[in-house]
Design an enzyme around this catalytic site. Sequence first.
Site, PDB file in Angstrom:
ATOM      1  CG  HIS A 125      -6.189  -1.858   1.488  1.00 25.03           C
ATOM      2  ND1 HIS A 125      -4.862  -1.565   1.409  1.00 25.03           N
ATOM      3  CD2 HIS A 125      -6.693  -1.071   2.460  1.00 25.03           C
ATOM      4  CE1 HIS A 125      -4.576  -0.630   2.307  1.00 25.03           C
ATOM      5  NE2 HIS A 125      -5.668  -0.316   2.952  1.00 25.03           N
ATOM      6  CB  CYS A 174      -0.959   0.051   1.175  1.00 26.37           C
ATOM      7  SG  CYS A 174      -1.352  -1.516   1.919  1.00 26.37           S
ATOM      8  CD  GLN A 208      -0.461  -8.610   0.115  1.00 29.84           C
ATOM      9  OE1 GLN A 208       0.126  -7.570  -0.105  1.00 29.84           O
ATOM     10  NE2 GLN A 208      -1.322  -8.744   1.116  1.00 29.84           N
ATOM     11  CG  HIS A 217      -4.015  -0.217  -2.791  1.00 28.60           C
ATOM     12  ND1 HIS A 217      -2.865  -0.878  -3.134  1.00 28.60           N
ATOM     13  CD2 HIS A 217      -4.265  -0.540  -1.503  1.00 28.60           C
ATOM     14  CE1 HIS A 217      -2.425  -1.538  -2.079  1.00 28.60           C
ATOM     15  NE2 HIS A 217      -3.251  -1.361  -1.079  1.00 28.60           N
ATOM     16  CE  LYS A 276     -11.805  -8.035   8.273  1.00 28.03           C
ATOM     17  NZ  LYS A 276     -10.569  -8.752   8.553  1.00 28.03           N
ATOM     18  CG  ASP A 334      -2.229  -5.315  -2.547  1.00 30.52           C
ATOM     19  OD1 ASP A 334      -3.417  -5.185  -2.227  1.00 30.52           O
ATOM     20  OD2 ASP A 334      -1.284  -4.895  -1.861  1.00 30.52           O
ATOM     21  NE  ARG A 380       1.909  -9.263   5.203  1.00 31.15           N
ATOM     22  CZ  ARG A 380       0.605  -9.126   5.002  1.00 31.15           C
ATOM     23  NH1 ARG A 380      -0.248  -9.914   5.640  1.00 31.15           N
ATOM     24  NH2 ARG A 380       0.151  -8.214   4.182  1.00 31.15           N
TER      25      ARG A 380
END
Length: 589
Positions: free
Chosen positions: A454, A277, A324, A328, A408, A326, A306
């Site tokens: 996200h 992000c 990911q 946005h 979410k 991912d 992570r």
Amino acid sequence: MKLDPASLLYRMRHSAAHVMAAAVRRLYGSEVQLDIGPPTEDGFYYDFDLEHRLGPEDFPAIEAEMAKIIAENQPFERIEVTRDEATALIEGMKQRYKIERLADIPADEAITFYRNGEFLDLCRGPHVASTGEIKAFKLLNVAGSYYRGKETNPMLQRVYATAFATRQELDDHLRRLEEAKQRDHRKLGRELDLFSIQEDVGPGLIHWHPNGARVRSIIEDFWRKEHFRAGYDLLYTPHTGRSALWQTSGHLGFYKDSMYAPMKIDENEYFIKPMNCPFHIEIYKSRIRSYRDLPLRWAELGTVYRYEKAGVLHGLLRVRGFTQDDAHIFCTPDQIEDEIVRVIRFSNFIWKTFGFTEITAYLATRPKESVGEESRWQQAIASLEHALKLEGIPYEVDEGGGAFYGPKIDMKVRDCIGREWQCTTIQFDFNLPERFELEFVGADNQPHRPYMVHRALFGSIERFFGILVEQYAGAFPVWLAPEQARILPITDKQLDYAEQVAERLRAADLRVAVDRRPEKIGARIRDAQLAKIPYMLVVGGREAEAGAVAVRARGAGDLGVMPIDACRDRIKKEEVERHLAPDVSAVPA
RNA sequence: GCCGGCGUAGCUCAGUUGGCAGAGCAGCUGAUUUGUAAUCAGCAGGUCAUCGGUUCGAAUCCGAUCGCCGGCUCCA
């Protein structure tokens, strides 16, 4: 899939838990401390505290004792008592966990015990009438479990078991467990040479072998193409960034324990990214944004690292380095509803393509500790809920279950043997736009704060791939299979012809190989079958003569002879249309 | 991270009370030229996870470390 407490199965499993506890106390003494023994989705467990370390070698004796108690057909007797009586009873039995459990029972609720034979247990019930009603059960495994699930509490021994109304259902369940074991992506990953984790490299770090990497690249190509189609743009961002960035994003404040340790470069500390992000936000901030630019939909296959605790790692499903899918979305308030609908629709399409049709959603709302204006939370939640209704996705509301930074939707998909996997997530973020002071210039020529969402559809490519392997039991559909067809010459006299066939198929971008080994055809068919290759094309003298191939589909035997081009078109059609399984209809004579 | 279990050839697994490390499959070589789920023979393959200890002697017993498995906790 929660059981109804009134159902026979619930009462039977709950009763079986009592019988197990009674058996354990008969075998290991009444000083065994009992915690609780609830029914579960497919069985029951009981938590014990005892000196002896229970293991599978103890199961036969426990099961035998349980069988005895069942044969004794002890009636279950419900005993309602006052709180003082309950305290006296439990103290008499010297059960220290039970005394705490008693304290949990609300003042206005009845306190009940259930007795069967010599065994008495604080319990809400309900139970079956007598132990003889417990028909089929089996102890499965034993594992540690914190008392009340709290890390700082003592570790109890939890014995897991399963129980069903009939022997038949129990056997079916055990077969399902066996089936799940056969589908285990870790086992198939090795057998099909898809991926590995190397001890020399480190736990939770995935090596994609050629077969797995081939499937991944097809998935990624598909993903990219569909994202462009859906109006996204793609980004690539760095894998590391200075500590100042993570300071601004707040990760160093609340997420540092899960980040890889920093490295020092030119007197600056750099962290490996645990999320994408902040980088996407930096790109947003790289110029002034107008309301005319919005919505911006930016996607990235972003690899993050992570630090996950060693004990939680699990094959591809829980790793330390993962990619990911991912994205946005930055948009204006009046765009969010439409944007959420688009994401949900997109997610549905993607999952359906891979053969997952049963999806349930969880809508998580504002928790106590949170940031952001109330009006924004309300609008966000309303848009999420509206989109779910519009798309007809069954959902549950998880009141107060949102992140501190926004509400979410998490979606779970059910695989073909009934297991649920959490994958798609759509999260509003009211935190990062504040921290990074994101703005767009509105029609009023004034700065406004954009909404930021996200979202990830697969969640992570690694995890998704693991789920796919289990969904298909390693037998990938034609469009994903690393090797779509294997050509098997009967003798080496057909080797040249086999290569010609291969070239014809390769010219259509099909992934084929020729098995040139001088093995008997039966052996090579067996190997291709075990490698779960969708099509086997057998070529002998007759086929070479006719410019044809004898087609054999995975798991379906000989389908007959067809011309090379017809075979190529058949496989190509399945690839293009993304069929989930090979066509097994015989070639018309 | 916590509790319990496990770690022997690429894979699946034997290995007795501590006494010369084994099999099948896979691999390699050769023979076989085969018509729809395993052709035959030979060869090679090991610091018994790692490090330390006990012992005349350790795959085996003890300790530590690493990794894996089943759970728990965790997965803003």
